[in-house]
Design a protein around this motif. Structure first.
Motif, PDB file in Angstrom:
ATOM      1  N   ARG A   1       0.854  -1.009   0.051  1.00  0.00           N
ATOM      2  CA  ARG A   1      -0.045  -0.001   0.031  1.00  0.00           C
ATOM      3  C   ARG A   1       0.820   1.215   0.170  1.00  0.00           C
ATOM      4  NH1 ARG A   1      -4.779  -1.279   4.022  1.00  0.00           N
ATOM      5  NH2 ARG A   1      -4.869  -3.517   3.928  1.00  0.00           N
ATOM      6  N   LEU A   2       0.587   2.205  -0.873  1.00  0.00           N
ATOM      7  CA  LEU A   2       1.317   3.365  -1.017  1.00  0.00           C
ATOM      8  C   LEU A   2       0.448   4.467  -0.880  1.00  0.00           C
ATOM      9  CD1 LEU A   2       3.485   2.517  -4.395  1.00  0.00           C
ATOM     10  CD2 LEU A   2       4.125   1.995  -1.972  1.00  0.00           C
ATOM     11  N   ASP A   3       0.707   5.449   0.314  1.00  0.00           N
ATOM     12  CA  ASP A   3      -0.017   6.716   0.514  1.00  0.00           C
ATOM     13  C   ASP A   3       0.884   7.836  -0.109  1.00  0.00           C
ATOM     14  OD1 ASP A   3      -1.808   5.276   1.916  1.00  0.00           O
ATOM     15  OD2 ASP A   3      -1.104   5.912   3.813  1.00  0.00           O
TER      16      ASP A   3
ATOM     17  N   PRO B   1       2.265  12.491   5.449  1.00  0.00           N
ATOM     18  CA  PRO B   1       3.851  11.905   4.807  1.00  0.00           C
ATOM     19  C   PRO B   1       3.364  10.864   3.607  1.00  0.00           C
ATOM     20  CG  PRO B   1       3.176  10.767   6.812  1.00  0.00           C
ATOM     21  CD  PRO B   1       2.251  11.695   6.619  1.00  0.00           C
TER      22      PRO B   1
ATOM     23  N   LEU C   1       4.047   7.487   2.872  1.00  0.00           N
ATOM     24  CA  LEU C   1       3.849   5.980   3.698  1.00  0.00           C
ATOM     25  C   LEU C   1       3.765   4.931   2.822  1.00  0.00           C
ATOM     26  CD1 LEU C   1       1.341   6.863   6.540  1.00  0.00           C
ATOM     27  CD2 LEU C   1       3.643   5.736   7.064  1.00  0.00           C
ATOM     28  N   ARG C   2       4.584   3.937   3.121  1.00  0.00           N
ATOM     29  CA  ARG C   2       4.531   2.674   2.300  1.00  0.00           C
ATOM     30  C   ARG C   2       4.632   1.546   3.142  1.00  0.00           C
ATOM     31  NH1 ARG C   2       7.540   4.610  -3.078  1.00  0.00           N
ATOM     32  NH2 ARG C   2       7.519   6.742  -3.085  1.00  0.00           N
ATOM     33  N   ARG C   3       3.735   0.685   2.687  1.00  0.00           N
ATOM     34  CA  ARG C   3       3.560  -0.355   3.996  1.00  0.00           C
ATOM     35  C   ARG C   3       3.407  -1.911   3.121  1.00  0.00           C
ATOM     36  NH1 ARG C   3      -0.838  -3.753   6.020  1.00  0.00           N
ATOM     37  NH2 ARG C   3      -0.918  -3.985   8.018  1.00  0.00           N
TER      38      ARG C   3
ATOM     39  N   ALA D   1       5.373  -0.402   8.016  1.00  0.00           N
ATOM     40  CA  ALA D   1       5.256   0.725   7.073  1.00  0.00           C
ATOM     41  C   ALA D   1       6.355   1.796   7.289  1.00  0.00           C
ATOM     42  CB  ALA D   1       4.211   1.779   7.489  1.00  0.00           C
ATOM     43  N   PHE D   2       7.079   2.306   6.055  1.00  0.00           N
ATOM     44  CA  PHE D   2       8.201   3.383   6.190  1.00  0.00           C
ATOM     45  C   PHE D   2       7.445   4.488   5.733  1.00  0.00           C
ATOM     46  CE2 PHE D   2       9.951  -1.132   5.455  1.00  0.00           C
ATOM     47  CZ  PHE D   2      11.057  -1.265   5.998  1.00  0.00           C
ATOM     48  N   GLN D   3       8.084   5.453   6.488  1.00  0.00           N
ATOM     49  CA  GLN D   3       7.695   6.886   6.196  1.00  0.00           C
ATOM     50  C   GLN D   3       8.723   7.542   5.900  1.00  0.00           C
ATOM     51  OE1 GLN D   3       5.078   8.163   9.839  1.00  0.00           O
ATOM     52  NE2 GLN D   3       5.851  10.421   9.302  1.00  0.00           N
ATOM     53  N   ASP D   4       8.559   8.435   4.812  1.00  0.00           N
ATOM     54  CA  ASP D   4       9.431   9.459   4.125  1.00  0.00           C
ATOM     55  C   ASP D   4      10.775   9.044   4.139  1.00  0.00           C
ATOM     56  OD1 ASP D   4       7.411  11.504   4.188  1.00  0.00           O
ATOM     57  OD2 ASP D   4       7.992  12.166   5.959  1.00  0.00           O
ATOM     58  N   ALA D   5      10.809   7.741   3.709  1.00  0.00           N
ATOM     59  CA  ALA D   5      12.072   7.231   3.267  1.00  0.00           C
ATOM     60  C   ALA D   5      12.595   7.399   1.765  1.00  0.00           C
ATOM     61  CB  ALA D   5      12.061   5.663   3.508  1.00  0.00           C
TER      62      ALA D   5
ATOM     63  N   GLY E   1       6.596  -1.252  13.828  1.00  0.00           N
ATOM     64  CA  GLY E   1       5.579  -1.597  12.729  1.00  0.00           C
ATOM     65  C   GLY E   1       5.800  -0.160  11.828  1.00  0.00           C
ATOM     66  N   ARG E   2       6.447   0.987  12.390  1.00  0.00           N
ATOM     67  CA  ARG E   2       6.613   1.796  11.120  1.00  0.00           C
ATOM     68  C   ARG E   2       8.041   2.359  11.743  1.00  0.00           C
ATOM     69  NH1 ARG E   2       4.420   7.904  12.011  1.00  0.00           N
ATOM     70  NH2 ARG E   2       3.883   7.016  13.762  1.00  0.00           N
ATOM     71  N   VAL E   3       8.627   2.638  10.285  1.00  0.00           N
ATOM     72  CA  VAL E   3      10.122   3.243  10.573  1.00  0.00           C
ATOM     73  C   VAL E   3       9.991   4.653   9.646  1.00  0.00           C
ATOM     74  CG1 VAL E   3      12.499   2.759   9.822  1.00  0.00           C
ATOM     75  CG2 VAL E   3      11.103   0.683  10.390  1.00  0.00           C
ATOM     76  N   LEU E   4      10.465   5.553  10.341  1.00  0.00           N
ATOM     77  CA  LEU E   4      10.438   6.809   9.829  1.00  0.00           C
ATOM     78  C   LEU E   4      11.927   7.355   9.294  1.00  0.00           C
ATOM     79  CD1 LEU E   4       8.557   6.938  12.565  1.00  0.00           C
ATOM     80  CD2 LEU E   4       7.970   9.243  11.471  1.00  0.00           C
ATOM     81  N   LEU E   5      12.379   7.740   8.336  1.00  0.00           N
ATOM     82  CA  LEU E   5      13.394   8.311   7.642  1.00  0.00           C
ATOM     83  C   LEU E   5      13.256   9.854   7.863  1.00  0.00           C
ATOM     84  CD1 LEU E   5      15.924   6.397   7.230  1.00  0.00           C
ATOM     85  CD2 LEU E   5      13.623   5.416   6.943  1.00  0.00           C
TER      86      LEU E   5
ATOM     87  N   ALA F   1      -2.022   3.069   4.319  1.00  0.00           N
ATOM     88  CA  ALA F   1      -0.704   2.452   4.452  1.00  0.00           C
ATOM     89  C   ALA F   1      -0.107   2.628   5.807  1.00  0.00           C
ATOM     90  CB  ALA F   1       0.498   3.143   3.667  1.00  0.00           C
TER      91      ALA F   1
ATOM     92  N   GLN G   1       0.900   1.485   9.637  1.00  0.00           N
ATOM     93  CA  GLN G   1       0.817   0.452  10.326  1.00  0.00           C
ATOM     94  C   GLN G   1       1.316   0.865  11.728  1.00  0.00           C
ATOM     95  OE1 GLN G   1       0.621  -2.827  10.216  1.00  0.00           O
ATOM     96  NE2 GLN G   1       1.351  -3.326  12.329  1.00  0.00           N
TER      97      GLN G   1
END
Lengths: 508, 508
Positions: A96-98, A110, A112-114, A474-478, B428-432, B444, B446
């Motif tokens: 899922r890509l926001d 932000p 967000l990619r999960r 989920a990865f935020q702003d990577a 669950g969420r990794v922020l850069l 997206a 988590q």
């Protein structure tokens, strides 16, 4: 306490095995889908290449018939190939890509990619009754490997040599295909299994077996400082409901099918129909007895299962008011029996037994009648005209792997649709006709249902089984170069993705 | 023991409430998606219509600032609207259709149709720190209602009048939109909550709160004759890792952002950064103290949280070697305090406190330093050059809702990508970049991670949260007229479906 994936590992301790799985996880979780898919296909091919040897071993250790075992080995290969497709397809990642959205209704959103990731090392307790399909290279192993989890299998003591040989063959195939050594490991003792449930490196466990052992293991898993899920498949009585009209239309076909479904593999299947509900006042005894008497003797898996079977059958027969429709037998073997190796002593050869009870007796007798009987035994329940069958299921059989309904030709009404919907609350699979034994290995299969069928609402057969071994991250702003491949803009693995577009909340 | 969705329900017992939920489930689970979606939107609108009244009540009962509460109420409305979209879209049903296949590789395959269905009545324990977004009409309630589950909310004692009023408003809106009365019910006492976890009608529970209470409830849920899942969000310390280069490039921005993230809502957020890891030998005290001194006093939610906060802060400060960077205060109010109603006595007004420790002290001190401090307090950890930060996380902070990494401008290397992937195992969420407080409500997101962040790997924020309240059911060989609508050939709800075509296994 031994652990073997290859002969040189015989002296490893449980802690070594768990640590090895944890180390392996690092590289295994980084493998690209193509490598994991090829490894699963390689394992399937390796099993096929050793079919004669493995089936012979399985026959000797389990007493199951050759044709059944060849079918089961084929199913096991298909499971591995099916999960290879799942891995290649990538939809299971649920990406899922926001898009970053400065105009999001709650303020700037932000990027967000999960997606779903492997949970880590998985411990898989093999079952007695499926030496291939629910064992070393069985469905739980295939699903966990597909997810990217290292697997430790606790072998079932009912088929130790088969387990060891299967592990050798499959581990070698996985390694040859490029997965790290130690991706699949085997332990043999019960102590090792329990110790591994409690080992910090193990992140999830799967178990197929008795309710008693499953509850014990689930309690251990829940009592850890960091609890883990135990996905247990613990037992099911799989009621089959027959309407008056269906019985009127095709009594012989139905009753013959019932006897066959109860007797196949000596009734040692988790989807065996434990109860057949028929309208009272119909004649079924003769047809059942006629079919039952033709079922040949079949060995039970092992002396312990034979002991449990004899005990439970005696318990049911001891309930006042239970009518015997067909009395099968239990014949204990000895070391010299034909077709039985040195361990023939204590083994039991059985023919099926059927009894009948009125519905109100079933209600009054409680657990003595309601608990599962593992083996070729089933209870015919006679229900009065006008009985709400879904209410009976809710009261007496609340949790099942399967529920089967046989209706007459033109009995599909709104009332029946409501009945079917209510049945769906008490089983993972609802069959309209047919028999629950024989479980298709396909995307839409659900093999799991309300307690005690399974400990959670997951499935252990079909492609959805992979979901038990995944977790969301989920990865935020990577920046692109720090993202895992399926989350990058260029989508190098070509996986399906769902995008929440910038600006979409403006109309909310 | 009271239960209220409307005033006339005040004398209902827990058993009444649970049975009501079970009865309601029958009709609620049959509602078409359009009705459920409209009801969720109706609830959102009703909240907006009563915003002034609700925010005033919340301010009084929680001491949270008006702007924060208005934002939170808006978020709560958006959550409901987002789940209305989820329901209308139907992808969450994960519909899978296997065409009957006479040529299937394992023998004829039946027609199998699987989708996800509501588990049944859900019990939702409201949180103290989000009187709207994690309370009566919060995310867990929205997700469960979207799934088609009746909801019983155990109100948090920190905002009882707000809870009752919210339940009245939302229950009325749901009924007006056509959902059955009793779809949303409220209970107030702790005894009622515990009794409901053990009630046979309740099929799943969600809890946001302390690890101690969460573990107690999870144990009750697991000890039932038919165990149910307790989806608990139990605590997280949300480490923020800062590289030397990032600190070199933008120390003031980083340290100011850190203080703001720790201090917002008086640090009473589950994603508050409990630890900031910075390279040793860098100067950060002045910048932190400079920002901290400007943070205005803020009331803690209630006296019990204030007691816990003072106890934990004293415990940390009592560890030998802990250096105070900025000492905030705790001022206890009394009944006459301005801005404080009759219950001002025992309430506490706080300013943030920051301390610093070397990494090896953190390691030695263990739980006294590592456990969560709920409130405006955070620990700056100074790590030596060359420290493997992912290893530190694995050792000291294994389970978090969030992990944040601040890197320098050109620090995106393969090594950093591997580091980020390893961090993903522990959150669950990794922020850069950025800060973990402020949780986007989007597909997206988590919000859930390894123990103790959550009890399972589900999420309680974002659209994937619905998955916790669903279970798979497959229908085999069912005539069209007996199938639930999303599984019928004509797909009347227009949901996305995945089809396994006849003949597809021929190439396997």
């Amino acid at each position: 306490m031994t652990a073997t994936a290859a002969p040189e590992h015989h002296d490893r301790t449980v802690d070594d095995v768990a640590r090895r799985a944890q180390e392996v996880f690092d590289s295994l979780s980084r493998t690209v889908p193509g490598v994991r898919a090829a490894a699963l296909r390689g394992a399937a091919t390796a099993l096929a290449d050793h079919a004669d040897e493995l089936v012979a071993l399985a026959q000797e250790e389990t007493g199951l018939a050759e044709a059944r075992l060849r079918g089961e080995l084929k199913r096991t290969q298909v499971q591995l190939r099916l999960f290879a497709h799942v891995v290649s397809d990538g939809a299971y990642l649920d990406v899922r890509l926001d898009e970053a959205d400065p105009d999001f209704v709650l303020g700037p959103r932000p990027d967000l990619r999960r997606s779903l990731w492997p949970v880590g090392p998985v411990l898989n307790f093999a079952a007695s009754n499926f030496p291939f399909a629910f064992s070393v290279a069985g469905g739980d192993t295939a699903a966990a490997l597909a997810a990217g989890c290292p697997v430790i299998v606790k072998a079932h003591p009912g088929h130790p040599r088969l387990s060891e040989r299967t592990a050798e063959i499959v581990a070698a195939a996985l390694t040859e295909a490029g997965l790290p050594e130690g991706t699949l490991q085997l332990v043999a003792s019960q102590d090792a299994g329990v110790a591994l449930v409690e080992h910090p490196a193990v992140r999830a466990a799967a178990f197929t077996g008795s309710q008693r052992v499953g509850q014990l293991l689930a309690a251990r898993a829940a009592a850890r400082p960091d609890p883990i899920p135990l996905f247990g498949e613990l037992g099911s009585v799989n009621p089959v409901l027959v309407s008056a009209q269906a019985l009127h239309e095709r009594a012989d076909e139905l009753l013959g099918g019932y006897v066959a479904s109860v007797s196949g593999s000596a009734g040692q299947l988790c989807t065996k129909p434990g109860f057949l509900l028929v309208p009272e006042g119909t004649d079924h005894d003769d047809a059942v007895a006629h079919a039952a008497v033709q079922v040949p003797e079949h060995r039970l898996l092992n002396p312990s299962i034979a002991d449990g079977y004899e005990r439970r059958v005696a318990q049911v027969l001891g309930v006042d008011g239970v009518r015997v429709v067909h009395a099968g037998g239990v014949r204990r073997g000895d070391a010299g029996d034909p077709g039985s190796p040195a361990d023939g002593a204590g083994q039991a050869w059985v023919t099926p037994t059927f009894v009948a009870v009125p519905l109100d007796l079933l209600r009054r007798a409680g657990e003595a009648l309601l608990d599962e009987v593992f083996g070729p035994f089933s209870v015919i329940v006679e229900y009065p005209d006008g009985t709400d069958l879904a209410a009976v299921v809710a009261e007496l059989f609340p949790g099942n792997l399967t529920l089967t309904m046989h209706l007459g030709e033109r009995e599909s009404s709104e009332e029946q649709a409501a009945l079917v919907a209510r049945l769906g609350r008490h089983a993972g699979r609802v069959l309209l006709g047919g028999w629950p034994t024989g479980v298709a290995v396909t995307p839409a299969m659900q093999h799991g249902g309300p307690w005690p069928a399974t400990t959670t609402d997951g499935t252990s057969v079909g492609t959805a089984a992979i979901g038990r071994f995944l977790r969301g991250v989920a990865f935020q702003d990577a920046p692109q170069e720090l993202l895992p491949p399926p989350l990058r803009d260029d989508n190098p693995w070509g996986v399906p993705r769902t995008v929440a577009a910038r600006g979409e909340s403006l109309g909310w």
